[in-house]
Every structure is written in structure tokens, then in C-alpha cells.
Design an enzyme around this catalytic site. Structure first.
Site, PDB file in Angstrom:
ATOM      1  N   SER A 147      27.095 -41.142  33.901  1.00 17.91           N
ATOM      2  CA  SER A 147      27.909 -42.349  33.677  1.00 17.91           C
ATOM      3  C   SER A 147      28.296 -42.895  35.053  1.00 17.91           C
ATOM      4  CB  SER A 147      29.181 -41.962  32.909  1.00 17.91           C
ATOM      5  OG  SER A 147      30.138 -42.998  32.934  1.00 17.91           O
ATOM      6  N   TYR A 160      36.509 -36.513  31.216  1.00 17.29           N
ATOM      7  CA  TYR A 160      35.229 -37.230  31.203  1.00 17.29           C
ATOM      8  C   TYR A 160      34.707 -37.385  32.631  1.00 17.29           C
ATOM      9  CZ  TYR A 160      31.772 -40.720  29.661  1.00 17.29           C
ATOM     10  OH  TYR A 160      30.603 -41.402  29.386  1.00 17.29           O
TER      11      TYR A 160
HETATM   12  P1  NAD Z   1      27.246 -41.882  20.662  1.00 18.55           P
HETATM   13  O1  NAD Z   1      28.604 -41.499  20.213  1.00 18.55           O
HETATM   14  O2  NAD Z   1      26.544 -43.026  20.041  1.00 18.55           O
HETATM   15  O3  NAD Z   1      26.276 -40.594  20.560  1.00 18.55           O
HETATM   16  C1  NAD Z   1      26.703 -39.313  20.959  1.00 18.55           C
HETATM   17  C2  NAD Z   1      25.714 -38.266  20.453  1.00 18.55           C
HETATM   18  O4  NAD Z   1      26.189 -36.966  20.866  1.00 18.55           O
HETATM   19  C3  NAD Z   1      25.587 -38.224  18.931  1.00 18.55           C
HETATM   20  O5  NAD Z   1      24.239 -38.001  18.564  1.00 18.55           O
HETATM   21  C4  NAD Z   1      26.412 -37.015  18.537  1.00 18.55           C
HETATM   22  O6  NAD Z   1      25.977 -36.374  17.356  1.00 18.55           O
HETATM   23  C5  NAD Z   1      26.191 -36.102  19.744  1.00 18.55           C
HETATM   24  N1  NAD Z   1      27.246 -35.098  19.846  1.00 18.55           N
HETATM   25  C6  NAD Z   1      28.580 -35.328  20.015  1.00 18.55           C
HETATM   26  N2  NAD Z   1      29.250 -34.161  19.970  1.00 18.55           N
HETATM   27  C7  NAD Z   1      28.320 -33.181  19.790  1.00 18.55           C
HETATM   28  C8  NAD Z   1      28.394 -31.762  19.638  1.00 18.55           C
HETATM   29  N3  NAD Z   1      29.562 -31.104  19.668  1.00 18.55           N
HETATM   30  N4  NAD Z   1      27.252 -31.084  19.451  1.00 18.55           N
HETATM   31  C9  NAD Z   1      26.072 -31.737  19.366  1.00 18.55           C
HETATM   32  N5  NAD Z   1      25.934 -33.064  19.507  1.00 18.55           N
HETATM   33  C10 NAD Z   1      27.045 -33.784  19.697  1.00 18.55           C
HETATM   34  O7  NAD Z   1      27.403 -42.092  22.227  1.00 18.55           O
HETATM   35  P2  NAD Z   1      26.509 -42.823  23.365  1.00 18.55           P
HETATM   36  O8  NAD Z   1      27.317 -43.927  23.892  1.00 18.55           O
HETATM   37  O9  NAD Z   1      25.132 -43.041  22.917  1.00 18.55           O
HETATM   38  O10 NAD Z   1      26.580 -41.682  24.486  1.00 18.55           O
HETATM   39  C11 NAD Z   1      25.452 -40.958  24.937  1.00 18.55           C
HETATM   40  C12 NAD Z   1      25.720 -40.504  26.369  1.00 18.55           C
HETATM   41  O11 NAD Z   1      25.842 -41.640  27.201  1.00 18.55           O
HETATM   42  C13 NAD Z   1      27.019 -39.708  26.541  1.00 18.55           C
HETATM   43  O12 NAD Z   1      26.801 -38.611  27.402  1.00 18.55           O
HETATM   44  C14 NAD Z   1      27.962 -40.716  27.174  1.00 18.55           C
HETATM   45  O13 NAD Z   1      28.948 -40.086  27.952  1.00 18.55           O
HETATM   46  C15 NAD Z   1      26.980 -41.511  28.013  1.00 18.55           C
HETATM   47  N6  NAD Z   1      27.472 -42.840  28.397  1.00 18.55           N
HETATM   48  C16 NAD Z   1      27.756 -43.779  27.452  1.00 18.55           C
HETATM   49  C17 NAD Z   1      28.218 -45.035  27.864  1.00 18.55           C
HETATM   50  C18 NAD Z   1      28.539 -46.139  26.888  1.00 18.55           C
HETATM   51  O14 NAD Z   1      29.095 -47.164  27.329  1.00 18.55           O
HETATM   52  N7  NAD Z   1      28.216 -46.010  25.623  1.00 18.55           N
HETATM   53  C19 NAD Z   1      28.404 -45.286  29.233  1.00 18.55           C
HETATM   54  C20 NAD Z   1      28.105 -44.295  30.146  1.00 18.55           C
HETATM   55  C21 NAD Z   1      27.636 -43.078  29.727  1.00 18.55           C
END
Ligand code: NAD
Length: 269
Positions: A147, A160
């Protein structure tokens, strides 16, 4: 578009039942990769994710369970994926992640533990299982979805930010340890982080909601972007997925140990 270098390789994408992980899984499948879909969700959500990945690619996707808070469950996940992929995945995308915003002094201890376990420790466990087999083959890609919060801090995100800085640091260590494995023809072993700013996924809905101030969801999105992301545009999961697929290609054999921002200028400030 199928890719002869990637065709038939295997990938594990953690957290690919939703958001960025699902988009990465679909793009890899479209490039000819067999994808181990992983993540939590209802039976319907999981079936829909596998169907989407199969529709994007060759129909060989399978779902693997495993709560990433539990090292024993990760051990089992990696053993099951190794059996499915003849020794371990060629491509490991550590994408699963969670968020909780609160001031440090108010942060529930249980949230600290869960965020560190899912966002950071699970990548340590999956990498220590997957990297040796990659080295034997002379090809491997680890893509850790960090991130902007692996590069700069924001208030109310102590666990985080700690987890994502940790992920960036650990990825650089692994990149160094495996840099000399393989060769240009085999593709080598690379370990990188993608560092997105705001991406349209369910993860950030609570933060949009917190900024609506009685207005619409779009008002909440505008307020969120105005705080930190100079482009004033969200990224889409597919755009992050395009970069992930590029990192898997042979041409990216020397791109390792990097933390690549996709943040509309957030970290340029
Ligand atoms: P999301 O909530 O859409 O997806 C998260 C995924 O992680 C889901 O498939 C969920 O089932 C899985 N997950 C959560 N807890 C879990 C557990 N205990 N065991 C197994 N699986 C688990 O989120 P996203 O936005 O697609 O995030 C994906 C990655 O991108 C993350 O690491 C997040 O920190 C990073 N990220 C997201 C953003 C954003 O703006 N959305 C920005 C920077 C980084």
C-alpha cells in the site's frame, strides 16, 4: 490475452474472492495461468469468484480455504496448493488484507493482532514455503500487495501502516536472498510490492462512509481523494492486476526488490 511464457504456470492469489485479488486472479487466468483462488466468503461468493476466474481463463481455477490468522491453516493451504501445482506455485500473490481505523490508544488489541497476522505474517509463512521450489525451477514471482501505507503514514492506521512497512521491508530481504537464482531465459526469481493508493474495493467503504457527511457516496469518495491522492481518481482493481501480470513476465526478470506506487501522486508529495 494468453502469453506463451506464462501459459500453464500456476499461481496462488490470497484473498482472491474479492477486490484486487479477484482482478489479479482473472488477469493471470487470461494470460494462461492456472489459478488457486483463495479467500473467505459465503459459498455463493466463492463460487462466483471461481466462475469469474474460469470465465477469464482456461477453466482450471480452484478454491482453497484457510484463515490467514492461523499459521497452521497457512501450512495446510501451502501443502494443498503444492500438491495441486506439482511442488508449489510459480507465482505467489500475497494480497489478502484487512483494515481498521482508530487512534493508536483506542485500537483494539485484537485488531492489531489480526492485521499484523493477515497483512504481514501470512506473507512470511507463504513465502518461506513457496520460494525454495521457485529457486529449484529458476522461475518464480512473489507479488506482495502492500500500500502507499508501506511508504508513508496516515493517522489512525497504526497496525495497517506497521504491517505494510513490514511487508515492504521483508520483500526487499527476500528479493536479495533470491536475486541470483535462475537466469534471463528461465526468468529468475523476483519479489516486489505493489503499493496502491485508493482502489475501488469493499475494503475502503467504511472510510468513504465516514466522509459522506450527510451527502452521497460520491461526496465521500471526493473527500477521500482530496485528502491525499492528487490525481483525484480512484484506481480500479484491473489496473493493479495489469501491473501484477507484467511483473510475472520474463522481461521483468531484473525488476526486483521494488515497492511500486500506483497512487495518483500520493507519495510524490
Ligand atoms: P477486499 O476486502 O476486497 O478483499 C480482501 C480479501 O482478503 C478477501 O478475499 C478476503 O476474503 C481476504 N481475507 C480477509 N481476511 C482474511 C483471512 N483472515 N483469511 C483469509 N483471507 C482473508 O480488499 P482489497 O481492497 O481488494 O484489498 C486487497 C489488498 O490490497 C489488501 O492487502 C489491502 O491492504 C491492499 N490495498 C487496498 C487498497 C484499496 O484502496 N482498496 C489500497 C492499498 C492497498
Amino acid at each position: 490475452m494468453s502469453d506463451s511464457f506464462l501459459q500453464g504456470r500456476s499461481a496462488l492469489v490470497s484473498g482472491s474472492t474479492s477486490g484486487i485479488g479477484l482482478a489479479v486472479a482473472c488477469r493471470l487466468a487470461a494470460a494462461g495461468v492456472r489459478v488457486a483462488v483463495h479467500g473467505l466468503g459465503t459459498t455463493e461468493q466463492i463460487a462466483a469468484a471461481v466462475a469469474a476466474v474460469n470465465a477469464a481463463g482456461g477453466g482450471e481455477a480452484r478454491h482453497f480455504g484457510g484463515d490467514l490468522r492461523d499459521p497452521a491453516a497457512i501450512e495446510q493451504l501451502m501443502a494443498e496448493v503444492a500438491a495441486w501445482s506439482a511442488g508449489g506455485p510459480d507465482i505467489l500473490v500475497n494480497n489478502a488484507g484487512i483494515q481498521h481505523t482508530a487512534a493508536l490508544e483506542d485500537m483494539p488489541v485484537e485488531r492489531w493482532d489480526a492485521i499484523l497476522a493477515i497483512n504481514l505474517s501470512s506473507a512470511f509463512h507463504s513465502m518461506r514455503h513457496a520460494l525454495p521450489a521457485m529457486a529449484e525451477r529458476g522461475y518464480g514471482r512473489v507479488i506482495n500487495i502492500a500500500s502507499v501505507h508501506g511508504l508513508v503514514a496516515s493517522k489512525q492506521k497504526a497496525p495497517y501502516v506497521a504491517s505494510k512497512f513490514g511487508l515492504v521491508g521483508m520483500s526487499k530481504v527476500a528479493a536479495l536472498e533470491y536475486a541470483a537464482q535462475g537466469n534471463r531465459a528461465s526468468g529468475g526469481i523476483t519479489v516486489n510490492c505493489i503499493c496502491p493508493g485508493w482502489v475501488e474495493t469493499p475494503l475502503i467503504e467504511p472510510q468513504i462512509e465516514a466522509r459522506r457527511d450527510g451527502g452521497s457516496r460520491d461526496d465521500g469518495v471526493r473527500a477521500l481523494l482530496a485528502e491525499k491522492q492528487p490525481s483525484l481518481r480512484m484506481s480500479l482493481p484491473d489496473e493493479i492486476a495489469e501491473l501484477a501480470v507484467f511483473l510475472c513476465r520474463r522481461e521483468a526478470h531484473n525488476l526486483t526488490g521494488a515497492a511500486i506506487p500506483v497512487d495518483g501522486g500520493w507519495t510524490a508529495q
